[in-house]
Design a protein around this motif. Sequence first.
Motif, PDB file in Angstrom:
ATOM      1  N   PRO A   1       0.836  -1.212   0.000  1.00  0.00           N
ATOM      2  CA  PRO A   1       0.000   0.000   0.000  1.00  0.00           C
ATOM      3  C   PRO A   1       0.868   1.259   0.000  1.00  0.00           C
ATOM      4  N   PHE A   2       0.314   2.328  -0.560  1.00  0.00           N
ATOM      5  CA  PHE A   2       1.040   3.593  -0.550  1.00  0.00           C
ATOM      6  C   PHE A   2       0.051   4.746  -0.658  1.00  0.00           C
ATOM      7  N   THR A   3       0.501   5.915  -0.243  1.00  0.00           N
ATOM      8  CA  THR A   3      -0.209   7.175  -0.436  1.00  0.00           C
ATOM      9  C   THR A   3       0.807   8.175  -0.962  1.00  0.00           C
ATOM     10  N   GLU A   4       0.666   8.524  -2.235  1.00  0.00           N
ATOM     11  CA  GLU A   4       1.679   9.337  -2.913  1.00  0.00           C
ATOM     12  C   GLU A   4       1.013  10.315  -3.884  1.00  0.00           C
ATOM     13  N   PRO A   5       1.754  11.348  -4.315  1.00  0.00           N
ATOM     14  CA  PRO A   5       1.198  12.321  -5.263  1.00  0.00           C
ATOM     15  C   PRO A   5       1.079  11.757  -6.676  1.00  0.00           C
ATOM     16  N   VAL A   6       0.189  12.375  -7.454  1.00  0.00           N
ATOM     17  CA  VAL A   6      -0.025  12.012  -8.851  1.00  0.00           C
ATOM     18  C   VAL A   6      -0.354  13.292  -9.613  1.00  0.00           C
ATOM     19  N   ALA A   7       0.082  13.363 -10.866  1.00  0.00           N
ATOM     20  CA  ALA A   7      -0.168  14.562 -11.680  1.00  0.00           C
ATOM     21  C   ALA A   7      -0.469  14.146 -13.114  1.00  0.00           C
ATOM     22  N   ARG A   8      -1.366  14.893 -13.728  1.00  0.00           N
ATOM     23  CA  ARG A   8      -1.749  14.626 -15.130  1.00  0.00           C
ATOM     24  C   ARG A   8      -1.881  15.955 -15.869  1.00  0.00           C
ATOM     25  N   PHE A   9      -1.372  15.984 -17.110  1.00  0.00           N
ATOM     26  CA  PHE A   9      -1.426  17.187 -17.932  1.00  0.00           C
ATOM     27  C   PHE A   9      -1.936  16.825 -19.324  1.00  0.00           C
ATOM     28  N   ASP A  10      -2.941  17.587 -19.796  1.00  0.00           N
ATOM     29  CA  ASP A  10      -3.576  17.333 -21.095  1.00  0.00           C
ATOM     30  C   ASP A  10      -3.411  18.544 -22.000  1.00  0.00           C
ATOM     31  N   LEU A  11      -3.062  18.299 -23.244  1.00  0.00           N
ATOM     32  CA  LEU A  11      -3.044  19.325 -24.272  1.00  0.00           C
ATOM     33  C   LEU A  11      -3.929  18.840 -25.415  1.00  0.00           C
ATOM     34  N   ASP A  12      -5.014  19.587 -25.691  1.00  0.00           N
ATOM     35  CA  ASP A  12      -6.010  19.167 -26.684  1.00  0.00           C
ATOM     36  C   ASP A  12      -6.221  20.239 -27.728  1.00  0.00           C
TER      37      ASP A  12
ATOM     38  N   ASP B   1     -16.152  22.720 -29.525  1.00  0.00           N
ATOM     39  CA  ASP B   1     -15.543  22.006 -28.395  1.00  0.00           C
ATOM     40  C   ASP B   1     -15.478  20.499 -28.593  1.00  0.00           C
ATOM     41  N   ASN B   2     -15.408  20.050 -29.845  1.00  0.00           N
ATOM     42  CA  ASN B   2     -15.118  18.646 -30.116  1.00  0.00           C
ATOM     43  C   ASN B   2     -13.602  18.464 -30.173  1.00  0.00           C
ATOM     44  N   ARG B   3     -13.112  17.420 -29.513  1.00  0.00           N
ATOM     45  CA  ARG B   3     -11.671  17.168 -29.522  1.00  0.00           C
ATOM     46  C   ARG B   3     -11.237  16.634 -30.885  1.00  0.00           C
ATOM     47  N   LEU B   4     -10.210  17.250 -31.453  1.00  0.00           N
ATOM     48  CA  LEU B   4      -9.638  16.793 -32.710  1.00  0.00           C
ATOM     49  C   LEU B   4      -8.363  15.989 -32.499  1.00  0.00           C
ATOM     50  N   LEU B   5      -7.627  16.332 -31.451  1.00  0.00           N
ATOM     51  CA  LEU B   5      -6.359  15.679 -31.154  1.00  0.00           C
ATOM     52  C   LEU B   5      -6.013  15.956 -29.696  1.00  0.00           C
ATOM     53  N   GLY B   6      -5.421  14.981 -29.034  1.00  0.00           N
ATOM     54  CA  GLY B   6      -5.070  15.196 -27.641  1.00  0.00           C
ATOM     55  C   GLY B   6      -3.840  14.414 -27.231  1.00  0.00           C
ATOM     56  N   VAL B   7      -3.056  14.988 -26.329  1.00  0.00           N
ATOM     57  CA  VAL B   7      -1.884  14.324 -25.763  1.00  0.00           C
ATOM     58  C   VAL B   7      -1.977  14.442 -24.243  1.00  0.00           C
ATOM     59  N   THR B   8      -1.806  13.321 -23.547  1.00  0.00           N
ATOM     60  CA  THR B   8      -1.861  13.296 -22.089  1.00  0.00           C
ATOM     61  C   THR B   8      -0.567  12.727 -21.531  1.00  0.00           C
ATOM     62  N   ALA B   9       0.019  13.420 -20.576  1.00  0.00           N
ATOM     63  CA  ALA B   9       1.208  12.941 -19.869  1.00  0.00           C
ATOM     64  C   ALA B   9       0.866  12.826 -18.398  1.00  0.00           C
ATOM     65  N   GLU B  10       1.249  11.708 -17.795  1.00  0.00           N
ATOM     66  CA  GLU B  10       0.938  11.469 -16.390  1.00  0.00           C
ATOM     67  C   GLU B  10       2.141  10.886 -15.674  1.00  0.00           C
ATOM     68  N   ILE B  11       2.327  11.327 -14.458  1.00  0.00           N
ATOM     69  CA  ILE B  11       3.380  10.777 -13.607  1.00  0.00           C
ATOM     70  C   ILE B  11       2.777  10.513 -12.235  1.00  0.00           C
ATOM     71  N   MET B  12       3.061   9.332 -11.690  1.00  0.00           N
ATOM     72  CA  MET B  12       2.570   8.976 -10.358  1.00  0.00           C
ATOM     73  C   MET B  12       3.702   8.330  -9.579  1.00  0.00           C
ATOM     74  N   TRP B  13       3.727   8.588  -8.303  1.00  0.00           N
ATOM     75  CA  TRP B  13       4.776   8.041  -7.440  1.00  0.00           C
ATOM     76  C   TRP B  13       4.221   6.862  -6.654  1.00  0.00           C
ATOM     77  N   MET B  14       5.041   5.743  -6.528  1.00  0.00           N
ATOM     78  CA  MET B  14       4.514   4.518  -5.908  1.00  0.00           C
ATOM     79  C   MET B  14       5.494   3.764  -4.987  1.00  0.00           C
ATOM     80  N   PRO B  15       6.425   4.307  -4.269  1.00  0.00           N
ATOM     81  CA  PRO B  15       6.840   5.718  -4.274  1.00  0.00           C
ATOM     82  C   PRO B  15       7.767   6.094  -5.432  1.00  0.00           C
TER      83      PRO B  15
END
Length: 333
Positions: free
Chosen positions: A285-296, A302-316
């Motif tokens: 088990p762990f409790t750690e930070p997580v972050a996500r960034f989207d560029l669309d 407001d229909n999405r034509l293209l999108g890129v998502t980057a995510e980083i999570m610590w475990m730890p």
Amino acid sequence: MSFVACIGSLASHLFGESVVQVAARVRTRIGAIPSACLKAALAGALSICITCHALANDDDDASSNEASKTPNIYLDMRTAYASVPAGSLPIGFGNSALVTALQSLALSRANSLPASSVSSTLPAARAVVVDLPMTVDVTDSVSLYAGVSASSTSTTLTGWSPVAITSWNIGFQADVYKQNGGSLPTLTWQSTITQAIPNGSLATTTFNNIFEFDYAFDKDETRGLLAGVQDVRVEVATPLARIHSSIIGYVGGYYQWPNNWKFTGRVGVQSFGGLELLNLAHVKPFTEPVARFDLDRMDDNDNRLLGVTAEIMWMPKPAYQLTLRTPLYFVRN
């Protein structure tokens, strides 16, 4: 197209040519979709439609104009890559198809480890997943989706596995309450059920629910603040294994430029209860930070034509996910 080519070049540079080749094989293999799974998923989507449409009709009278529009219909294709450190099982904000592929890999590897070795840890892993949910925007407030996913995984002890259909999913996203220029934020509920394929003794069923508040600063909703909670629960077919729940609380915000590029950021804390097999804690088990960034890239509606998502999570130790969204529209308003 130049932007997509740039992303492909970046992925090749960061993760190696082998990952790009695996992604290409996954896209090719995805054509062999078992019709029975897709029919079951689409049948479930129709049953959800009735409930979600009722929620939409509870909005004010202005929403009656939405019902007269032809719904958007598109294949929301998402190609994702993940890199996971040893002894970890990432959930985070990642899409459920990628999480399911990594769950199946973790359970199979844990099952192959010696039962007498309490200190045995899962090896580091990588995964490439192509997720193909057919999506219908019933109204501006309600979307339904159902589809299948193909994946290939590898660990430090093995090469890339053969590309195969590894899960199907079904779900909806609905605005329970709309801000509409008022002082109370929009409340959105997204719910997804993902079933691993094949349905063996270590198969998992994942229930993912997200409740998110969106407070827009302007009528066009081009900038605003976000706050929400994500709850992920996993059922394993065998009572000998257990994947505990994961809960994320987060805050964030978004900004959309006049040229329709939109940036969204979310940061939060994830609490995960770990993975157990034969009473051994293979993922602690762990409790750690997580972050996500989207560029669309959006269109004027407001229909999405293209999108890129980057995510980083610590475990730890950190795990990384990169997702490219390339929706294929059959009907677009």
